[in-house]
Design a protein around this motif. Sequence first.
Motif, short mmCIF file in Angstrom:
data_model
loop_
_atom_site.label_atom_id
_atom_site.label_comp_id
_atom_site.label_asym_id
_atom_site.label_seq_id
_atom_site.Cartn_x
_atom_site.Cartn_y
_atom_site.Cartn_z
N GLN A 190 0.83 -1.07 -0.02
CA GLN A 190 -0.06 0.04 0.11
C GLN A 190 1.00 1.30 -0.14
O GLN A 190 0.52 2.04 -0.84
CB GLN A 190 -0.84 -0.02 1.14
N GLN A 241 1.64 4.26 -3.19
CA GLN A 241 1.76 5.73 -3.36
C GLN A 241 2.94 6.60 -3.86
O GLN A 241 2.89 8.08 -3.73
CB GLN A 241 1.13 6.26 -1.74
N HIS A 242 3.88 6.00 -4.17
CA HIS A 242 5.12 6.52 -4.21
C HIS A 242 5.83 5.72 -5.66
O HIS A 242 5.71 4.73 -5.78
CB HIS A 242 6.10 6.45 -3.32
#
Length: 113
Positions: free
Chosen positions: A16, A20-21
Amino acid sequence: MHEMSLMGGVFEVIEQTLSQHEVKRVLQVKLKVGELTNAEPDALLMAFEAYTKDTLCEGAKLIVERVPLRGRCRNCQHEFTVKTMFFLCPNCQNTSIEVIQGEELLLESLEVE
């Protein structure tokens, strides 16, 4: 070997976070593992290696920081490190002890490139 299921939960958080990166690969994973998890560091490492295969984490270093068991007496509020599984306040000898540290399994940090 409950370490596999523990590591499964850790990898859900890792995946997760990575989603996001923009990450090329993971270099290091640091975990905080409480004594009450009964997780063995060697077994955690084996589980980690199994989960990292063919992922951005493959080849990453796993660092496991053990977190000692600490309690707080509900009678006198004294905080102390629990040395045995017999929960007894060293201050007032009360057995009503609240666990305040030592149950956690936390992803402390990821070092990435």
